[in-house]
Write a protein that holds these residues in place. Structure first.
Motif, short mmCIF file in Angstrom:
data_model
loop_
_atom_site.label_atom_id
_atom_site.label_comp_id
_atom_site.label_asym_id
_atom_site.label_seq_id
_atom_site.Cartn_x
_atom_site.Cartn_y
_atom_site.Cartn_z
N GLN A 17 1.09 -1.17 -0.08
CA GLN A 17 0.18 0.03 -0.32
C GLN A 17 0.93 1.29 -0.03
OE1 GLN A 17 -3.32 -0.61 -0.10
NE2 GLN A 17 -2.95 2.23 -0.37
N GLU A 20 2.24 1.61 -3.37
CA GLU A 20 0.25 2.60 -4.53
C GLU A 20 0.10 4.38 -3.83
OE1 GLU A 20 -4.63 1.19 -4.67
OE2 GLU A 20 -3.06 -0.26 -5.01
N THR A 52 6.10 -0.58 -10.61
CA THR A 52 5.56 0.10 -10.66
C THR A 52 4.65 -0.13 -12.03
OG1 THR A 52 7.37 1.54 -9.99
CG2 THR A 52 5.93 3.03 -11.68
N ILE A 55 1.38 -1.16 -10.28
CA ILE A 55 -0.37 -0.61 -9.96
C ILE A 55 0.12 0.98 -10.14
CG2 ILE A 55 0.69 1.46 -7.66
CD1 ILE A 55 2.90 -0.08 -6.26
#
Length: 239
Positions: A17, A20, A52, A55
């Motif tokens: 998280q 993100e 990356t 995400i």
């Protein structure tokens, strides 16, 4: 010895998280299209390139980002629909304020032009000292003019045109003679004193009682009378 360059501090790698949130925060803050490689590079490796890309795709699926494909390249940009917009009332109020500010600015521009013109006039106005000097010069000119007019006021007959012409003719004649004689004297004097030291030549000049031009003579030579006479002579020669 040259000092070794300091190594850049290592950036902590984010996961889950945190990764993100970091990517979403960056893309939202920059608010411009980015590819996964650019985002990973700009984050200084805080999130690996592979993570990356995943995400960014996940955020696009959630509606946080908008994904655009151009050829073989995929770009991501923050969802513009999620950006807070000003309400219409606020926009209207800002436009009204803008109009007022523009009107006020126009008035200030007009004031600046007026003040600039006034300042230029003040700069071109003579100072008190300059005015006093002009008054003094004017008074001297008045005195000279009055002295010139005094003979006429006392009843002295004015000089006729014929008399004035004769005066100028005599002046031209005798001045030319004076100039010729001075030239002859200077030529012979140069020959006589050329071999003498400066001090001996000066002593000889004093012993012979030779008188050179006085300051009054110099002033006459440099004055308007001689310049006018020279101009008239040149004019007659050209004719």
């Amino acid at each position: 010895m040259s000092s070794k360059p300091k190594a850049e501090p290592k950036v902590a790698v984010l996961k889950g998280q945190e990764a993100e949130d970091k990517i979403l925060e960056y893309v939202k803050k920059m608010n411009r299209p980015y590819g996964a490689v650019d985002v990973a590079a700009n984050l200084k490796g805080a999130v690996p390139k592979t993570a990356t890309q995943k995400i960014l795709v996940a955020l696009a699926e959630k509606g946080e980002l908008v994904q655009k494909v151009y050829g073989k390249t995929t770009f991501f940009v923050y969802n513009q629909a999620k950006i807070d917009c000003l309400p219409q009332e606020k926009i209207t109020a800002l436009n009204t304020e803008l109009v007022k500010l523009e009107d006020a600015n126009k008035e200030l521009v007009t004031q600046v032009r007026t003040l600039t013109t006034d300042f230029a006039k003040i700069k071109s106005t003579p100072t008190d000292a300059e005015i006093d000097n002009q008054i003094s010069n004017t008074k001297e000119l008045i005195l000279i003019a009055n002295k010139t007019l005094d003979p006429l006021r006392s009843g002295a007959p004015p000089i006729s045109a014929e008399q004035l012409e004769q005066i100028y003719a005599d002046w031209t004649k005798w001045r030319a003679e004076w100039v010729r004689r001075r030239k002859v004297f200077l030529t012979f004097w140069q020959l006589a004193t050329d071999a003498l030291p400066p001090q001996d030549a000066k002593d000889l000049e004093e012993d012979l009682g030779i008188e050179k031009d006085t300051p009054e003579h110099v002033n006459v030579e440099q004055g308007a009378l001689c310049r006018q006479n020279q101009a008239s002579t040149l004019k007659r020669k050209r004719q």
